[in-house]
Design a protein around this motif. Structure first.
Motif, mmCIF file in Angstrom:
data_model
loop_
_atom_site.group_PDB
_atom_site.id
_atom_site.type_symbol
_atom_site.label_atom_id
_atom_site.label_comp_id
_atom_site.label_asym_id
_atom_site.label_seq_id
_atom_site.Cartn_x
_atom_site.Cartn_y
_atom_site.Cartn_z
ATOM 1 N N LEU A 114 0.842 -1.201 0.000
ATOM 2 C CA LEU A 114 0.000 0.000 0.000
ATOM 3 C C LEU A 114 0.874 1.246 0.000
ATOM 4 O O LEU A 114 0.570 2.230 -0.688
ATOM 5 N N ASN A 115 1.974 1.198 0.749
ATOM 6 C CA ASN A 115 2.905 2.331 0.781
ATOM 7 C C ASN A 115 3.540 2.557 -0.582
ATOM 8 O O ASN A 115 3.658 3.684 -1.050
ATOM 9 N N LEU A 116 3.922 1.463 -1.245
ATOM 10 C CA LEU A 116 4.534 1.573 -2.581
ATOM 11 C C LEU A 116 3.586 2.267 -3.549
ATOM 12 O O LEU A 116 4.005 3.006 -4.437
ATOM 13 N N LYS A 117 2.314 1.986 -3.345
ATOM 14 C CA LYS A 117 1.311 2.557 -4.243
ATOM 15 C C LYS A 117 0.808 3.916 -3.751
ATOM 16 O O LYS A 117 -0.113 4.483 -4.344
ATOM 17 N N SER A 118 1.417 4.404 -2.660
ATOM 18 C CA SER A 118 0.999 5.679 -2.053
ATOM 19 C C SER A 118 -0.499 5.705 -1.786
ATOM 20 O O SER A 118 -1.161 6.728 -1.999
ATOM 21 N N LEU A 119 -1.024 4.590 -1.360
ATOM 22 C CA LEU A 119 -2.446 4.501 -1.041
ATOM 23 C C LEU A 119 -2.633 4.699 0.461
ATOM 24 O O LEU A 119 -2.130 3.905 1.254
ATOM 25 N N PRO A 120 -3.354 5.744 0.850
ATOM 26 C CA PRO A 120 -3.567 5.946 2.281
ATOM 27 C C PRO A 120 -4.519 4.889 2.836
ATOM 28 O O PRO A 120 -5.432 4.455 2.130
ATOM 29 N N TYR A 121 -4.266 4.455 4.062
ATOM 30 C CA TYR A 121 -5.133 3.459 4.683
ATOM 31 C C TYR A 121 -5.094 3.643 6.188
ATOM 32 O O TYR A 121 -4.138 4.182 6.743
#
Lengths: 251, 235
Positions: free
Chosen positions: B25-32
């Motif tokens: 998720l971090n690699l994809k810069s997706l906030p969660y």
């Protein structure tokens, strides 16, 4: 993942070979995927008691079948990896659903089949006494979970046509009954799992499936002498497994 | 999309399977939103989201659960495909098959050895046997790295990919085991490519704050996990 048709033509023109062996449920998965996609292939049959140089060269890591050879590419191994490859590399009706959530679901249940479900069925077939009673209970509960994935009113897990999950759980449709006969244990019955039972009949009656399904009587004759081996495998699994796999696996 | 788009991860900070999802998720810069679970007292949300296994990681996407870490990784690849967000799996079907093969190998061989060396061994001999199995698997993966990376930094090439996050999830525990046994699982003398890969993976921005680097802290947490495992199971 749709490919340009020119690339698809190139992929189709490269010969496909599948290294397999008689009776293997995982080889069946790979064969059925190829047949459903309309991909011609050469089947090379191995004797697993006397593995060929070819098999050992192409699957040095696991030395198992199935192994897919597509043109000059190095081998692709592991049955469900092969099924997804065949689905993605070739045109033809998609085996995986389109929606990402639905794809996640079929991958989840395929993994469940290969771990908890298969393990519980093995223990249910080949242990005895109290351990077997518990295992039978667990196996039937797992069959219920799988049964719950059949879409309402549809013939297959894939809906109107055979899909990835049908292929992944195909062991239940054909092999299970043969093992049940050898073990003298019934796990899948019409009364206990009416929808799954009906699916099994649909699956094994399907024209394409029948082209790559091992003959029942020949399979029974091949497996029956190994009963004691199956029992000892279950014993090993029983002593090695202190904790249920599904509890441990995601800690 | 019905149900919203928010991402939530239910996890345990030490779990290799949770760590890999968070790195992805971090690699994809997706906030969660991250929720730390106590597996000795599981939340209602966890039990409702993963009724089959009742464990972590669980990804909730707009409230819809996705379970099984490698399934989650492919899900987030597919949901966000074509939006300019980098993919974990490559585009070519053959390369995808290779990545899936090695990812399955990691969890099969490294994963089972990891469980053995920390959670199921009852003697030091058993632990040593599990360590030996892990080392053998890592030696095979050294060869796989050479083939997959084609001279680049990661299994995925220039960028971290599917096999990288799957194997990378175990690095926190490897550090703790190294301390426990007094030698390195990924030994530069034995598996030099993987040793350098480990440095790069740990240094990656996506791994910061997610791949544990405090071996003592992990070893302190180990009894908690063992207590969870050994507690009488409720259905």
């Amino acid at each position: 993942m749709r490919h340009q048709s020119k690339q698809a033509l190139v992929m189709m023109s490269e010969p496909v070979k599948l290294i397999g062996c008689f009776g293997s449920p995982v080889v069946h998965r790979a064969e059925l995927a190829l047949r459903l996609k309309g991909v011609p292939y050469e089947l090379i049959t191995e004797d697993l008691n006397n593995k060929s140089e070819m098999l050992l060269k192409h699957n040095p890591v696991h030395q198992k079948v199935p192994v897919l050879l597509h043109g000059d590419r190095p081998a692709i191994c592991e049955s469900l990896v092969i099924v997804e490859y065949v689905d993605e590399a070739f045109d033809g009706p998609p085996l995986m659903p389109a929606d990402p959530l639905a794809r996640a679901a079929v991958r989840f249940w395929a993994s469940f089949m290969d771990k908890e479900c298969r393990e519980s069925m093995w223990m249910a077939l080949w242990t005895d006494g109290e351990e077997q009673a518990g295992a039978i209970s667990a196996a039937k509960a797992n069959l219920t979970l799988i049964e719950g994935q059949l879409p309402e009113g549809k013939r297959f897990f894939g809906g109107d046509t055979i899909g990835f999950l049908d292929i992944a759980v195909s062991w239940i449709a054909h092999w299970m009954e043969i093992f049940e006969e050898i073990a003298g244990v019934r796990l899948l019955t019409e009364e206990g799992h009416p929808t799954l039972y009906r699916w099994a009949r649909e699956y094994t009656a399907n024209q394409t499936v029948r082209l790559c399904l091992p003959d029942r009587d020949r399979l029974l004759a091949a497996l029956a002498p190994s009963r004691e081996i199956f029992v000892s495998i279950a014993k090993t699994m029983s002593t090695q497994k202190q904790y249920s796999v599904c509890w441990i696996c995601n800690i | 999309m019905a149900g919203g788009d928010e991402l939530k991860v239910l996890g345990v900070w030490t779990s290799p399977y949770v760590i890999r999802v968070r790195v992805a998720l971090n690699l994809k810069s997706l906030p969660y939103e991250y929720v730390e679970e106590n597996l000795g007292s599981k939340s209602a949300l966890l039990l409702a989201s993963n009724p089959v296994h009742k464990t972590v990681p669980v990804l909730l996407h707009g409230g819809r659960p996705v379970n099984e870490s490698q399934v989650i990784l492919q899900y987030i690849d597919e949901v966000y495909a074509g939006t300019g967000i980098p993919s974990l799996l490559p585009a070519d079907p053959y390369d995808r098959a290779v990545a899936r093969f090695w990812a399955a190998y990691v969890d099969d061989k490294v994963g089972s050895a990891w469980q053995g060396m920390l959670f199921t061994c009852t003697t030091e001999e058993e632990r040593a046997e599990a360590v030996a199995r892990a080392v053998a698997a890592l030696e095979t993966l050294e060869g796989a790295f050479e083939v997959c990376s084609k001279g680049k930094a990661f299994f995925g090439g220039d960028a971290i990919g599917f096999v990288d996050v799957v194997l990378g999830g175990y690095l926190g525990w490897f550090g703790a085991v190294d301390k426990m046994i007094g030698c390195r699982l990924i030994d530069p003398a034995r598996t030099p490519l993987l040793a350098r890969w480990e440095e790069r993976f740990r240094a990656a921005e996506a791994a910061q704050g997610v791949v544990p680097d405090d071996a003592d802290k992990m070893l302190e947490f180990l009894p908690t996990i063992l207590a969870w495992i050994n507690a009488p199971k409720s259905k």
